[in-house]
Design an enzyme around this catalytic site. Structure first.
Site, mmCIF file in Angstrom:
data_model
loop_
_atom_site.group_PDB
_atom_site.id
_atom_site.type_symbol
_atom_site.label_atom_id
_atom_site.label_comp_id
_atom_site.label_asym_id
_atom_site.label_seq_id
_atom_site.Cartn_x
_atom_site.Cartn_y
_atom_site.Cartn_z
ATOM 1 N N MET A 102 -6.556 -16.533 6.268
ATOM 2 C CA MET A 102 -5.308 -15.441 6.587
ATOM 3 C C MET A 102 -3.878 -16.122 6.436
ATOM 4 O O MET A 102 -3.633 -17.243 7.262
ATOM 5 C CB MET A 102 -5.331 -14.709 8.018
ATOM 6 N N GLY A 189 -1.175 -17.259 10.927
ATOM 7 C CA GLY A 189 -1.755 -18.061 9.881
ATOM 8 C C GLY A 189 -2.999 -18.884 10.404
ATOM 9 O O GLY A 189 -2.849 -19.547 11.316
ATOM 10 N N SER A 190 -4.166 -18.448 9.941
ATOM 11 C CA SER A 190 -5.489 -19.119 10.402
ATOM 12 C C SER A 190 -6.746 -18.764 9.479
ATOM 13 O O SER A 190 -6.356 -18.375 8.516
ATOM 14 C CB SER A 190 -5.462 -18.544 11.853
ATOM 15 N N ARG A 191 -7.482 -18.845 10.117
ATOM 16 C CA ARG A 191 -9.074 -18.389 9.477
ATOM 17 C C ARG A 191 -10.202 -18.211 10.244
ATOM 18 O O ARG A 191 -10.236 -18.663 11.366
ATOM 19 C CB ARG A 191 -9.300 -19.830 8.822
#
Length: 232
Positions: A102, A189-191
């Site tokens: 993301m 922001g990440s995953r």
């Protein structure tokens, strides 16, 4: 239906986790306008971006037993075999893993990839390196969930990134959860990693855009010859 109603229907709601941030940006914008109007406009742009970041649009989740949907908006960054985090308790052999990255422009509300029961939630502190890197799965701060269905156990891991500094989880152990139901959020922001049973085939490709709660990642009953559904 009035024009105002039509406009309101097109604007996605804002998740409550975003209210303090949006309010803070808005207040800062007013102060910046008072100091120097160009700075105020920059603050206004950041306020709008913050509102977009915390948007929480309605999603239509495909309802069929065995379908695994994306837990996040973003890009399918990796499809590989990988050892699941030890805290998931999913064994010590590699499992199919689908990762969705993301960016700061994606909606960051996370949704359950499948209907079942939340059997385990485990938080692990860690680093904040770029979430697109493979080693982020091991090194970064993460929050892991195991969702159990009558036929399988699915691992879902929220991974913090370079900018993301806060993982939020809304559910608790023992709770029933529906496919596409909101379960958490990662700020800025990440995953998300999804660990699937051995032998499960991905129905997406690396680089493909995924929509949380809608894009089908896999079909746990895909080998059933009576299965008429085929994902595009």
């Amino acid at each position: 239906m009035s024009i105002l109603d039509s406009i309101q229907r097109q604007i996605p709601p804002i998740h409550k986790e975003g209210y303090p941030f949006i309010g803070g940006f808005a207040l800062a914008s007013l102060i910046l306008f008072w100091l120097w109007s160009p700075l105020g406009w920059i603050g206004t742009i950041l306020t709008v971006w913050c509102a977009l970041f915390f948007r929480d649009p309605v999603r239509v989740t495909p309802v069929r037993e065995g379908l695994v949907v994306s837990p996040a908006d973003g890009r399918v960054s990796m499809i590989t075999m990988a050892l699941p985090p030890a805290e998931l308790g999913l064994g010590d052999r590699p499992l199919p893993r689908i990762s969705v990255f993301m960016s700061v422009f994606n909606c960051h509300v996370n949704r359950s990839p499948i209907a079942g029961r939340v059997d385990r939630i485990a938080y692990r502190p860690g680093l904040f390196i770029n979430a697109e890197l493979d080693k982020a799965s091991e090194d970064n701060e993460r929050n892991s969930l195991v969702i159990t269905t009558p036929t399988a156990r699915i691992g879902v891991v929220q991974i913090a990134g370079l900018i993301a500094k806060r993982i939020v989880c809304f559910v608790r152990e023992g709770q029933a959860i529906g496919a596409g139901e909101r379960f958490g959020l990662i700020r800025f922001g990440s995953r998300l990693d999804v660990y699937l049973p051995v032998g499960t085939k991905a129905l997406v490709s690396e680089g493909q855009t995924a929509i949380a709660g809608e894009t089908i990642l896999a079909d746990l009953a895909g080998d059933d010859p009576s299965r008429a559904y085929r994902a595009n």
